[in-house]
Design a protein around this motif. Structure first.
Motif, PDB file in Angstrom:
ATOM      1  N   PHE A   1       0.843  -1.203   0.000  1.00 23.53           N
ATOM      2  CA  PHE A   1       0.000   0.000   0.000  1.00 23.53           C
ATOM      3  C   PHE A   1       0.875   1.249   0.000  1.00 23.53           C
ATOM      4  O   PHE A   1       0.448   2.332  -0.337  1.00 23.53           O
ATOM      5  N   ARG A   2       2.114   1.055   0.444  1.00 22.75           N
ATOM      6  CA  ARG A   2       3.152   2.081   0.440  1.00 22.75           C
ATOM      7  C   ARG A   2       4.481   1.346   0.335  1.00 22.75           C
ATOM      8  O   ARG A   2       4.512   0.119   0.285  1.00 22.75           O
TER       9      ARG A   2
ATOM     10  N   THR B   1       9.174  -1.198   4.560  1.00 26.10           N
ATOM     11  CA  THR B   1      10.401  -1.056   5.326  1.00 26.10           C
ATOM     12  C   THR B   1      11.189  -2.366   5.224  1.00 26.10           C
ATOM     13  O   THR B   1      10.668  -3.394   4.768  1.00 26.10           O
ATOM     14  N   ILE B   2      12.437  -2.340   5.675  1.00 26.71           N
ATOM     15  CA  ILE B   2      13.254  -3.553   5.642  1.00 26.71           C
ATOM     16  C   ILE B   2      12.619  -4.634   6.507  1.00 26.71           C
ATOM     17  O   ILE B   2      12.606  -5.825   6.144  1.00 26.71           O
ATOM     18  N   ILE B   3      12.074  -4.232   7.658  1.00 28.22           N
ATOM     19  CA  ILE B   3      11.422  -5.199   8.559  1.00 28.22           C
ATOM     20  C   ILE B   3      10.250  -5.871   7.849  1.00 28.22           C
ATOM     21  O   ILE B   3      10.080  -7.098   7.914  1.00 28.22           O
ATOM     22  N   GLU B   4       9.444  -5.078   7.156  1.00 28.67           N
ATOM     23  CA  GLU B   4       8.285  -5.629   6.451  1.00 28.67           C
ATOM     24  C   GLU B   4       8.715  -6.573   5.331  1.00 28.67           C
ATOM     25  O   GLU B   4       8.077  -7.602   5.089  1.00 28.67           O
TER      26      GLU B   4
ATOM     27  N   GLY C   1       2.847 -18.732   8.228  1.00 30.74           N
ATOM     28  CA  GLY C   1       3.000 -17.810   7.111  1.00 30.74           C
ATOM     29  C   GLY C   1       1.824 -16.862   7.006  1.00 30.74           C
ATOM     30  O   GLY C   1       1.998 -15.658   6.751  1.00 30.74           O
ATOM     31  N   ALA C   2       0.618 -17.380   7.211  1.00 31.81           N
ATOM     32  CA  ALA C   2      -0.586 -16.538   7.165  1.00 31.81           C
ATOM     33  C   ALA C   2      -0.542 -15.481   8.258  1.00 31.81           C
ATOM     34  O   ALA C   2      -0.960 -14.326   8.048  1.00 31.81           O
ATOM     35  N   LEU C   3      -0.021 -15.855   9.434  1.00 28.58           N
ATOM     36  CA  LEU C   3       0.087 -14.899  10.544  1.00 28.58           C
ATOM     37  C   LEU C   3       1.062 -13.781  10.187  1.00 28.58           C
ATOM     38  O   LEU C   3       0.760 -12.588  10.398  1.00 28.58           O
ATOM     39  N   LEU C   4       2.232 -14.130   9.650  1.00 28.26           N
ATOM     40  CA  LEU C   4       3.216 -13.113   9.266  1.00 28.26           C
ATOM     41  C   LEU C   4       2.676 -12.190   8.177  1.00 28.26           C
ATOM     42  O   LEU C   4       2.886 -10.974   8.208  1.00 28.26           O
ATOM     43  N   LEU C   5       1.985 -12.762   7.202  1.00 25.37           N
ATOM     44  CA  LEU C   5       1.401 -11.951   6.131  1.00 25.37           C
ATOM     45  C   LEU C   5       0.350 -11.004   6.688  1.00 25.37           C
ATOM     46  O   LEU C   5       0.279  -9.828   6.298  1.00 25.37           O
ATOM     47  N   SER C   6      -0.468 -11.480   7.620  1.00 24.13           N
ATOM     48  CA  SER C   6      -1.506 -10.642   8.230  1.00 24.13           C
ATOM     49  C   SER C   6      -0.883  -9.485   9.000  1.00 24.13           C
ATOM     50  O   SER C   6      -1.355  -8.340   8.920  1.00 24.13           O
TER      51      SER C   6
ATOM     52  N   THR D   1       2.060  -8.113   8.491  1.00 22.74           N
ATOM     53  CA  THR D   1       2.628  -7.171   7.513  1.00 22.74           C
ATOM     54  C   THR D   1       1.526  -6.351   6.848  1.00 22.74           C
ATOM     55  O   THR D   1       1.681  -5.144   6.626  1.00 22.74           O
ATOM     56  N   PHE D   2       0.411  -7.016   6.538  1.00 23.15           N
ATOM     57  CA  PHE D   2      -0.727  -6.328   5.906  1.00 23.15           C
ATOM     58  C   PHE D   2      -1.239  -5.214   6.820  1.00 23.15           C
ATOM     59  O   PHE D   2      -1.488  -4.088   6.364  1.00 23.15           O
ATOM     60  N   ILE D   3      -1.384  -5.514   8.095  1.00 25.85           N
ATOM     61  CA  ILE D   3      -1.880  -4.519   9.063  1.00 25.85           C
ATOM     62  C   ILE D   3      -0.891  -3.368   9.201  1.00 25.85           C
ATOM     63  O   ILE D   3      -1.275  -2.191   9.234  1.00 25.85           O
ATOM     64  N   MET D   4       0.410  -3.718   9.264  1.00 24.79           N
ATOM     65  CA  MET D   4       1.436  -2.671   9.367  1.00 24.79           C
ATOM     66  C   MET D   4       1.404  -1.754   8.152  1.00 24.79           C
ATOM     67  O   MET D   4       1.526  -0.527   8.274  1.00 24.79           O
TER      68      MET D   4
END
Length: 645
Positions: free
Chosen positions: A597-598, A601-604, A626-631, A633-636
């Motif tokens: 969406f933007r 960052t390196i963390i993302e 994997g779904a948890l990590l993607l979620s 990142t999506f929220i961030m």
């Protein structure tokens, strides 16, 4: 009445006559057309009534192709006015080669019943004609495939001769030149082996089908459909390249040909919309390369996979479907994210107004029916050769539905000749691959190399698979996909299978990376072809195409460990593996592009890479992680405005 027959049946303009047209074309062009059309008709007829005995059928196909290769070379030099004076001796040399190919054909075909019986005890004429045939084949491959496959072929021939000089496990008993020619020319283990058998049986029928289908204008329909479908979206022209390449790839199983066909429209549009020239060319190259893995008409190596494994070609198509969709899905996501990152707009109304209406496209959709008929016939269990024959017949009948798609004698001959010309590179590559296979069998290298690789890997697939991948990518710097696949299948795949890996998955693993060679520098042929259209740096285009393709590199590793991705398993297993792999590839796409969406960052990016690797691992707990990590990142990305690091 005669004027109408001449115009609508023969395809000759009113102001022309048959004789004036022949005079305009010249004797040489007319001869080339006649020989090419005759070979096409030979293959169409034998695909229905039954092919000749294997040896004679393969001899006929390769020999006539060799004659056409050298005649075409003469025609190009004659028509090139600038080089006409300087190339007289080259024209004479080509004429000698064409004559030698004709002599070789006559001798080999007329002695077709006794030559295999003389295997092990060839006479002097067999040795001479065999040597000439091998030389002409390698020379034709140099012209239409490239120097790489020539170097590899000559090396293997030298290796068989000079075996005692090599160290370690590469050493083998010596063979004389007569013994080498005996295996290569008098037997079905070498030049006339399975690779050429595939090219001369069903590959050529599919190429003739493709040549005729292209003649109907179906590619224009595909391009217009793709532009109507995704042209209005963000980054529309790039998405047009992806969608149109997928559609054209269903007909044209060559990477460079696909790029040159669709790139003429998509690349200028991408540049107009704001994409940089190297990126525009890379998108077209990466998408077009995927055409080789897209059913129903895949790259020629897919037909050879079916022949090697003794399975229907439709089974190979079925197994390749999800990996093919993953290929185009990945490229599509990458170009969408790039368009969002650059803030690119949709195609203008002016561009869209030039497209035909949906109604017009629907009225022309009948042109795609022969492809569906081809697929249905193969699914019903008929042979690939028979399916190709009925595909051609259905195409000729269906083309009658439209005035602008009906074949005249002239356009029919053009389509047949186009199919034969597409066979030049495939046939010569397969013939050289057959020579290499014969060398491997004669020297025993296949067994010794396979045993050595198993010993090096110590039973660990994580060591063996990257070695196979690197072998394919290195070989691909100098030859076509079909050559890469055949060499890897003979030298390395036995080691993979002996370690318990899925047999079809092993062959598709080599096939997939053989395809990726088209967009991996230093010799990325599809990328370089697209770069020419975009006026971009070939090297920059190749590197950009490699970046676009990186997420796809995980796909072969997934179907090696999870054959469900090849639709081998229960419905639930196939569905779960497909969803997980699509999610994993999506994560890799976003991480590499660095935008969701933007800007990421390196963390993302690290979170997305971690999510991608977890998705492609074959357990439910990894999928959920994997779904948890993607979620997260999506929220961030969606709700937290973090400063880019």
């Amino acid at each position: 009445m005669l004027v109408q027959i001449k115009k609508h049946m023969l395809g000759i303009p009113e102001e022309e006559t048959v004789w004036s047209l022949l005079r305009k074309n010249g004797f040489l062009s007319t001869l080339i057309s006649a020989v090419g059309v005759s070979l096409a008709l030979f293959h169409i007829i034998t695909s229905y009534v039954g092919q000749l005995e294997s040896f004679k059928h393969r001899v006929t196909h390769l020999s006539v192709i060799l004659v056409l290769v050298f005649l075409n070379s003469i025609a190009k030099k004659v028509n090139s006015q600038e080089e006409k004076e300087e190339s007289k001796w080259l024209i004479a040399l080509d004429a000698i080669f064409a004559l030698l190919a004709t002599v070789s054909f006559i001798y080999t075909f007329s002695n077709g019943a006794v030559l295999p019986l003389r295997a092990g005890n060839p006479n002097q004429y067999d040795i001479i004609i065999g040597a000439i045939t091998l030389f002409l084949t390698i020379e034709a491959a140099r012209r239409h495939v490239g120097l790489g496959i020539v170097i590899v072929t000559v090396f293997f021939l030298f290796y068989v001769y000079a075996g005692p000089w090599f160290p370690g496990f590469l050493r083998h008993a010596p063979f004389t030149i007569s013994e080498i020619i005996n295996i290569q020319y008098l037997d079905l283990e070498g030049l006339w082996g399975s690779p050429l058998g595939a090219a001369a049986s069903f590959v050529i029928v599919f190429l003739i089908f493709a040549g005729l289908l292209i003649q109907t204008g179906v590619l224009n329909v595909f391009m217009d459909f793709a532009m109507k479908l995704v042209g209005k979206s963000i980054g529309g022209p790039a998405k047009v390249a992806v969608v149109s390449s997928a559609l054209v790839g269903m007909v044209n199983g060559t990477a460079v040909g696909n790029a040159l066909l669709t790139g003429q429209v998509s690349i200028p549009l991408m540049k107009k919309m704001g994409y940089k020239a190297p990126f525009a060319a890379a998108v077209e190259a990466a998408a077009s390369t995927g055409g080789q893995v897209m059913p129903p008409i895949m790259g020629s190596a897919a037909f050879i996979i079916a022949m090697f494994l003794g399975i229907p070609y439709s089974a190979v198509c079925k197994a390749a479907l999800l990996p093919a969709l993953l290929w185009f899905f990945s490229i599509y996501i990458m170009v969408h994210l790039e368009a969002k990152k650059l803030g690119l707009k949709q195609m203008t109304r002016e561009d869209l107004s030039l497209l035909p209406s949906w109604k017009t496209l629907f009225m022309k959709s009948y042109l795609a029916l022969p492809m569906f008929i081809l697929i249905i016939i193969m699914v019903l269990g008929y042979s690939e050769v028979r399916a190709g024959f009925w595909g051609i017949i259905s195409l000729l009948i269906i083309s009658l539905l439209g005035k602008d798609t009906r074949f005249t004698i002239r356009s029919l001959f053009s389509g047949l000749q186009a199919g034969i010309q597409m066979a030049f590179s495939v046939t010569t590559a397969c013939a050289c691959a057959g020579i290499i296979v014969g060398c491997v069998m004669q020297s025993g290298l296949g067994y010794t190399l396979s045993a050595s690789l198993i010993k090096i890997a110590a039973g660990n697939s994580f060591i063996l698979l990257p070695l196979v991948m690197l072998t394919a990518l290195i070989l691909g710097t100098g030859m076509m996909t079909v050559g890469v696949y055949i060499i890897v299948s003979v030298l390395v795949i036995p080691a993979m299978v002996s370690m318990g890996m899925h047999t079809l998955a092993c062959h598709l693993f080599a096939f997939y990376f053989g395809i990726l060679c088209n967009i991996t520098p230093p010799v990325a042929t599809a990328a370089y072809g697209a770069a020419g259209i975009a006026n971009a740096s070939p090297w920059s285009t190749g590197m950009c195409a490699l970046k676009l393709a990186l997420p796809i590199f995980c796909v072969p590793y997934v179907f090696i460990s999870q054959p469900a991705l090849l639709m081998d398993g229960s419905t639930l297993e196939i569905l779960f593996t497909a969803i997980a792999t699509f999610a994993g590839v999506y994560c890799f796409d976003v991480a590499l592009e660095g935008y969701l969406f933007r800007k990421c960052t390196i963390i993302e990016r690290f979170l997305l890479l971690g999510a991608g690797f977890l998705f492609i691992l074959p357990q439910t707990v990894f999928f959920l992680s994997g779904a948890l990590l993607l979620s997260v990142t999506f929220i961030m990305q969606k709700y937290l405005k973090l400063r880019e690091i």
